[in-house]
Design a protein around this motif. Structure first.
Motif, PDB file in Angstrom:
ATOM      1  N   VAL A  39     -10.548  17.927  -6.117  1.00 39.79           N
ATOM      2  CA  VAL A  39      -9.532  18.233  -5.116  1.00 39.79           C
ATOM      3  C   VAL A  39      -8.170  17.851  -5.682  1.00 39.79           C
ATOM      4  CG1 VAL A  39      -8.612  17.685  -2.828  1.00 39.79           C
ATOM      5  CG2 VAL A  39     -11.079  17.917  -3.141  1.00 39.79           C
ATOM      6  N   GLU A  40      -7.210  18.755  -5.582  1.00 37.23           N
ATOM      7  CA  GLU A  40      -5.834  18.489  -5.986  1.00 37.23           C
ATOM      8  C   GLU A  40      -4.968  18.550  -4.729  1.00 37.23           C
ATOM      9  OE1 GLU A  40      -4.626  17.851  -9.035  1.00 37.23           O
ATOM     10  OE2 GLU A  40      -6.484  18.138 -10.170  1.00 37.23           O
ATOM     11  N   GLY A  41      -4.431  17.390  -4.327  1.00 40.49           N
ATOM     12  CA  GLY A  41      -3.643  17.317  -3.103  1.00 40.49           C
ATOM     13  C   GLY A  41      -2.149  17.342  -3.369  1.00 40.49           C
ATOM     14  N   TRP A  42      -1.471  18.320  -2.783  1.00 35.67           N
ATOM     15  CA  TRP A  42      -0.031  18.508  -2.960  1.00 35.67           C
ATOM     16  C   TRP A  42       0.709  17.782  -1.836  1.00 35.67           C
ATOM     17  CZ3 TRP A  42       2.468  20.757  -6.984  1.00 35.67           C
ATOM     18  CH2 TRP A  42       3.806  21.135  -6.827  1.00 35.67           C
ATOM     19  N   GLY A  43       1.652  16.918  -2.197  1.00 35.78           N
ATOM     20  CA  GLY A  43       2.356  16.125  -1.199  1.00 35.78           C
ATOM     21  C   GLY A  43       3.140  16.954  -0.191  1.00 35.78           C
ATOM     22  N   GLU A  44       2.850  16.786   1.085  1.00 35.10           N
ATOM     23  CA  GLU A  44       3.562  17.495   2.151  1.00 35.10           C
ATOM     24  C   GLU A  44       4.320  16.550   3.071  1.00 35.10           C
ATOM     25  OE1 GLU A  44       1.406  20.327   4.435  1.00 35.10           O
ATOM     26  OE2 GLU A  44       1.228  21.726   2.747  1.00 35.10           O
ATOM     27  N   ASP A  45       3.814  15.328   3.211  1.00 36.88           N
ATOM     28  CA  ASP A  45       4.471  14.344   4.073  1.00 36.88           C
ATOM     29  C   ASP A  45       4.303  12.975   3.409  1.00 36.88           C
ATOM     30  OD1 ASP A  45       5.641  12.941   6.101  1.00 36.88           O
ATOM     31  OD2 ASP A  45       3.982  13.145   7.522  1.00 36.88           O
ATOM     32  N   MET A  91       0.843  -1.194   0.000  1.00 37.31           N
ATOM     33  CA  MET A  91       0.000   0.000   0.000  1.00 37.31           C
ATOM     34  C   MET A  91       0.880   1.246   0.000  1.00 37.31           C
ATOM     35  SD  MET A  91      -2.941   1.178   2.750  1.00 37.31           S
ATOM     36  CE  MET A  91      -1.775   1.409   4.108  1.00 37.31           C
ATOM     37  N   ILE A  92       0.510   2.250  -0.785  1.00 35.89           N
ATOM     38  CA  ILE A  92       1.240   3.515  -0.769  1.00 35.89           C
ATOM     39  C   ILE A  92       0.355   4.568  -0.114  1.00 35.89           C
ATOM     40  CG2 ILE A  92       2.619   2.920  -2.779  1.00 35.89           C
ATOM     41  CD1 ILE A  92       0.881   4.692  -4.501  1.00 35.89           C
ATOM     42  N   PHE A  93       0.975   5.471   0.642  1.00 31.35           N
ATOM     43  CA  PHE A  93       0.198   6.471   1.371  1.00 31.35           C
ATOM     44  C   PHE A  93       1.052   7.708   1.609  1.00 31.35           C
ATOM     45  CE2 PHE A  93       2.368   3.772   4.385  1.00 31.35           C
ATOM     46  CZ  PHE A  93       2.880   4.660   5.324  1.00 31.35           C
ATOM     47  N   GLY A  94       0.389   8.798   1.948  1.00 28.83           N
ATOM     48  CA  GLY A  94       1.097  10.039   2.242  1.00 28.83           C
ATOM     49  C   GLY A  94       0.130  11.117   2.676  1.00 28.83           C
ATOM     50  N   GLY A  95       0.683  12.238   3.129  1.00 32.52           N
ATOM     51  CA  GLY A  95      -0.123  13.371   3.560  1.00 32.52           C
ATOM     52  C   GLY A  95      -0.139  14.464   2.505  1.00 32.52           C
ATOM     53  N   PHE A  96      -1.332  14.985   2.203  1.00 38.29           N
ATOM     54  CA  PHE A  96      -1.498  15.949   1.119  1.00 38.29           C
ATOM     55  C   PHE A  96      -2.356  17.135   1.566  1.00 38.29           C
ATOM     56  CE2 PHE A  96      -0.791  11.780  -0.588  1.00 38.29           C
ATOM     57  CZ  PHE A  96       0.071  11.973  -1.657  1.00 38.29           C
ATOM     58  N   ALA A  97      -1.935  18.326   1.180  1.00 40.20           N
ATOM     59  CA  ALA A  97      -2.705  19.538   1.445  1.00 40.20           C
ATOM     60  C   ALA A  97      -3.288  20.039   0.128  1.00 40.20           C
ATOM     61  CB  ALA A  97      -1.820  20.621   2.057  1.00 40.20           C
ATOM     62  N   PRO A  98      -4.535  20.469   0.113  1.00 39.49           N
ATOM     63  CA  PRO A  98      -5.146  20.922  -1.144  1.00 39.49           C
ATOM     64  C   PRO A  98      -4.416  22.129  -1.731  1.00 39.49           C
ATOM     65  CG  PRO A  98      -6.819  20.586   0.544  1.00 39.49           C
ATOM     66  CD  PRO A  98      -5.484  20.538   1.226  1.00 39.49           C
ATOM     67  N   VAL A  99      -4.011  22.006  -2.989  1.00 41.41           N
ATOM     68  CA  VAL A  99      -3.451  23.141  -3.710  1.00 41.41           C
ATOM     69  C   VAL A  99      -4.546  23.772  -4.562  1.00 41.41           C
ATOM     70  CG1 VAL A  99      -2.677  21.808  -5.716  1.00 41.41           C
ATOM     71  CG2 VAL A  99      -1.475  23.906  -5.082  1.00 41.41           C
ATOM     72  N   TYR A 100      -5.639  23.008  -4.746  1.00 39.28           N
ATOM     73  CA  TYR A 100      -6.800  23.525  -5.471  1.00 39.28           C
ATOM     74  C   TYR A 100      -8.024  22.705  -5.083  1.00 39.28           C
ATOM     75  CZ  TYR A 100      -9.959  25.038  -9.155  1.00 39.28           C
ATOM     76  OH  TYR A 100     -11.044  25.561  -9.819  1.00 39.28           O
ATOM     77  N   GLU A 101      -9.142  23.379  -4.850  1.00 46.48           N
ATOM     78  CA  GLU A 101     -10.413  22.726  -4.543  1.00 46.48           C
ATOM     79  C   GLU A 101     -11.545  23.459  -5.250  1.00 46.48           C
ATOM     80  OE1 GLU A 101     -11.050  21.213  -0.292  1.00 46.48           O
ATOM     81  OE2 GLU A 101      -9.636  22.860   0.011  1.00 46.48           O
ATOM     82  N   ALA A 102     -12.551  22.716  -5.682  1.00 47.21           N
ATOM     83  CA  ALA A 102     -13.710  23.332  -6.319  1.00 47.21           C
ATOM     84  C   ALA A 102     -14.918  22.414  -6.147  1.00 47.21           C
ATOM     85  CB  ALA A 102     -13.450  23.573  -7.808  1.00 47.21           C
ATOM     86  N   GLY A 103     -16.093  23.004  -6.138  1.00 42.58           N
ATOM     87  CA  GLY A 103     -17.315  22.215  -6.048  1.00 42.58           C
ATOM     88  C   GLY A 103     -17.535  21.622  -4.668  1.00 42.58           C
TER      89      GLY A 103
END
Length: 241
Positions: free
Chosen positions: A160-166, A105-117
């Motif tokens: 939702v576009e999640g930008w890798g932070e961790d 399994m691959i996983f990580g923490g992501f913060a939205p760089v773009y959200e809509a709707g």
């Protein structure tokens, strides 16, 4: 700021019900740690790619189905504290045994760089994984906004576009290897929410015709290494009984 733990796994197709039961049992624990929502999606339209694809991302076997999922948190601090607490919580031992190979399994923490709707009411999701040069974060967000206009026109209800932070490096698999990320690139975990698969498929045909002459070389990332697939919700904590 909203924060997501994104994950992709390969689950034996025969274990679909066991996997759903495992997730249902795990959700109350995640909620007690501060999670706002958990969504698990079962792959139903997962194409083979020339350079990358979801199968290769998790080294999926012939009898396995790709799962695309995320946990929504109010912020990164809450997520970090939750994962720390989980390490020593005896309740974790009471969960049903994982019905899949967690080492792939691959996983990580992501913060939205773009959200809509909206994030609610989706009957189908398109999931995307890609790697974007860190210096192109702003151009990527601008491109996402243009993309959303096309998706919304086709009937999409959210993106939702999640930008890798961790995003950790793994022993067997990870987001970097999945997307063939190069030095200076950041993994991106994103999805488009649709009311149903039929709407998504119809929009895809329309967009393919509309974008046929687009100069793909102007994209702020290597589109050849981007992967996408279609998923149906298997578990959504906002609608779970």
């Amino acid at each position: 700021m909203t924060y997501f733990t994104g994950a992709v796994a390969a689950v034996p197709t025969a274990n679909k019900t066991k996997y759903a039961d495992h997730i249902s049992a795990a959700w109350p624990l995640f909620r007690s740690y501060g999670a706002l929502r958990m969504v698990e999606n079962w792959g139903v339209d997962v194409p083979k790619g020339k350079v990358t694809d979801f199968y290769g991302a998790v080294d999926a076997r012939e009898n396995e189905t790709v799962v695309f999922s995320w946990i929504e948190w109010p912020d990164k601090g809450t997520a970090d504290a939750a994962w720390e607490k989980m390490q020593n919580d005896p309740a974790m031992k009471d969960l049903p045994e994982m019905p899949f190979d967690g080492s792939r399994m691959i996983f990580g923490g992501f913060a939205p760089v773009y959200e809509a709707g909206t994030r609610n009411g989706a009957g189908y999701y398109q999931g995307f994984l890609l790697a974007v040069p860190e210096k192109n974060k702003e151009p990527y967000a601008e491109m996402a906004d243009e993309g959303w206009k096309l998706f919304e026109k086709g009937g999409a209800i959210g993106m939702v576009e999640g930008w890798g932070e961790d995003v950790p490096h793994g022993k067997a698999t990870d987001f970097y290897r999945a997307t063939k990320a190069e030095d200076g690139e950041v993994p991106v975990f994103s999805w488009v929410a649709w009311p149903d698969r039929a709407t998504c498929d119809a929009a895809a045909k329309a967009m393919e015709a509309e974008m046929g002459d687009m100069d793909m070389s102007q994209m702020p990332f290597d589109g050849m290494r981007m992967m996408w697939a279609g998923f149906e919700p298997l578990f959504d904590s906002t609608t779970a009984a």
